[in-house]
Enzyme design. Structure first.
Site, PDB file in Angstrom:
ATOM      1  N   ALA A  96     -24.265 -24.570 -41.932  1.00  0.00           N
ATOM      2  CA  ALA A  96     -25.372 -24.139 -42.771  1.00  0.00           C
ATOM      3  C   ALA A  96     -24.821 -23.540 -44.061  1.00  0.00           C
ATOM      4  O   ALA A  96     -23.649 -23.182 -44.146  1.00  0.00           O
ATOM      5  CB  ALA A  96     -26.218 -23.111 -42.028  1.00  0.00           C
ATOM      6  N   GLY A 139     -24.029 -25.871 -38.044  1.00  0.00           N
ATOM      7  CA  GLY A 139     -25.209 -26.719 -38.180  1.00  0.00           C
ATOM      8  C   GLY A 139     -24.879 -28.190 -38.326  1.00  0.00           C
ATOM      9  O   GLY A 139     -25.707 -29.049 -38.011  1.00  0.00           O
ATOM     10  N   GLU A 142     -24.497 -29.365 -34.874  1.00  0.00           N
ATOM     11  CA  GLU A 142     -25.840 -29.410 -34.303  1.00  0.00           C
ATOM     12  C   GLU A 142     -26.643 -30.605 -34.807  1.00  0.00           C
ATOM     13  O   GLU A 142     -27.428 -31.188 -34.056  1.00  0.00           O
ATOM     14  CB  GLU A 142     -26.569 -28.102 -34.605  1.00  0.00           C
ATOM     15  CG  GLU A 142     -25.995 -26.936 -33.806  1.00  0.00           C
ATOM     16  CD  GLU A 142     -26.566 -25.595 -34.207  1.00  0.00           C
ATOM     17  OE1 GLU A 142     -27.010 -24.852 -33.328  1.00  0.00           O
ATOM     18  OE2 GLU A 142     -26.567 -25.289 -35.422  1.00  0.00           O
ATOM     19  N   GLU A 162     -20.263 -19.920 -35.318  1.00  0.00           N
ATOM     20  CA  GLU A 162     -21.224 -18.861 -35.640  1.00  0.00           C
ATOM     21  C   GLU A 162     -20.816 -17.504 -35.083  1.00  0.00           C
ATOM     22  O   GLU A 162     -21.149 -16.465 -35.656  1.00  0.00           O
ATOM     23  CB  GLU A 162     -22.613 -19.234 -35.108  1.00  0.00           C
ATOM     24  CG  GLU A 162     -23.278 -20.409 -35.820  1.00  0.00           C
ATOM     25  CD  GLU A 162     -22.930 -21.750 -35.218  1.00  0.00           C
ATOM     26  OE1 GLU A 162     -23.576 -22.738 -35.574  1.00  0.00           O
ATOM     27  OE2 GLU A 162     -21.986 -21.818 -34.380  1.00  0.00           O
TER      28      GLU A 162
END
Length: 288
Positions: A96, A139, A142, A162
């Protein structure tokens, strides 16, 4: 800077797009079907997923879902400029965009995480393939997990870092990763935040195939074209039946599979497929 699709493909892109779409026509029945390639287009930020990119991906998902000509979707990262003074490393998506997290409270981030591209891609009824070259972190991993399959280059690296920010994966990482690779491998990745190589990802079942970087596109499109040559309706039913295995106990899943299987005998494509097999011809699907 917008990087336009090559002339050999057809593309759709807005003037300020963080994701551009290319279409590769495929000789299939029903005619006019195509494979779409969605390219994450922030190479100077290692294709980090910001809010705008999520919104664009959600929009692409909505359009693809309603477009009967879309057979298969491939998601890839845009490579950085090779002649730059300080070239960036290759990335599928390096997580992200952390700059958007600074100073945020739970009330600030909840709306974004309740409407995101990870779920948009996951909920597509069309087959999806992540074409992963370079870093796929946070992300980015993901997003790859939201796809049905993952084809990786030998230089791909995956990770859920994370934990190093005092956070946990929030885009389905703890759930889809565990479902795919098992508890032991998933908790190791999440609690350590360490990256895993493409070969390790293959060993634990995180990716379907690993190939040299120069072969990644052709290998991915070979699989996509194979899938695109099947009945688009039957592909949708098959994906739905397989997904049921993630949510249902085995006994209920068997019943769901049987129901889907029996119902296909009332479709045109099942008749076409059986007759084509018996007559040793290529089936010409009608799509229902």
């Amino acid at each position: 800077m917008i990087r336009r699709p090559p002339r050999s493909t057809q593309g759709v892109s807005s003037a300020a797009s963080d994701v551009y779409k290319r279409q590769i026509e495929t000789p299939s029945f029903p005619e006019g079907g195509h494979i779409e390639i969605w390219s994450l287009n922030r190479p100077n930020r290692l294709n980090a997923l910001n809010r705008d990119m999520h919104e664009e991906l959600i929009g692409l998902c909505e359009r693809a879902e309603s477009d009967d000509s879309t057979r298969v979707i491939v998601i890839a990262g845009t490579e950085p400029e090779k002649n730059a003074d300080r070239p960036k490393p290759v990335a599928f998506a390096a997580g992200a965009d952390i700059t958007e997290f600074s100073g945020q409270s739970s009330e600030d981030v909840r709306p974004f995480f309740e409407r995101n591209a990870w779920e948009g891609v996951w909920n597509l009824s069309k087959p999806t393939i992540a074409m992963v070259d370079g870093f796929a972190l946070g992300g980015g991993t993901e997003l790859a997990l939201s796809c049905d399959m993952r084809i990786a280059s030998t230089r791909a690296k995956f990770g859920q870092p994370e934990i190093n920010l005092g956070l946990i994966p929030g885009g389905g990482g703890t759930q889809r990763l565990t479902s795919l690779v098992g508890y032991g491998a998933a908790i190791e990745m999440v609690l350590t935040g360490d990256m895993v190589s493409a070969q390790r990802a293959l060993e634990i079942g995180l990716v379907n195939k690993v190939v040299p970087p120069e072969d990644l596109r052709d290998s991915t499109l070979e699989i996509a074209r194979n899938i695109a040559s099947k009945s688009p309706y039957t592909i949708k039913v098959a994906k739905r039946a397989i997904r049921a295995a993630l949510d249902l106990p085995l006994s209920q899943g068997i019943l769901a599979e049987r129901s889907e299987f029996v119902a296909l005998f009332d479709t045109e494509d099942a008749s076409i497929g059986v007759e084509a097999f018996l007559s040793r011809k290529e089936p010409e699907w009608v799509g229902y």
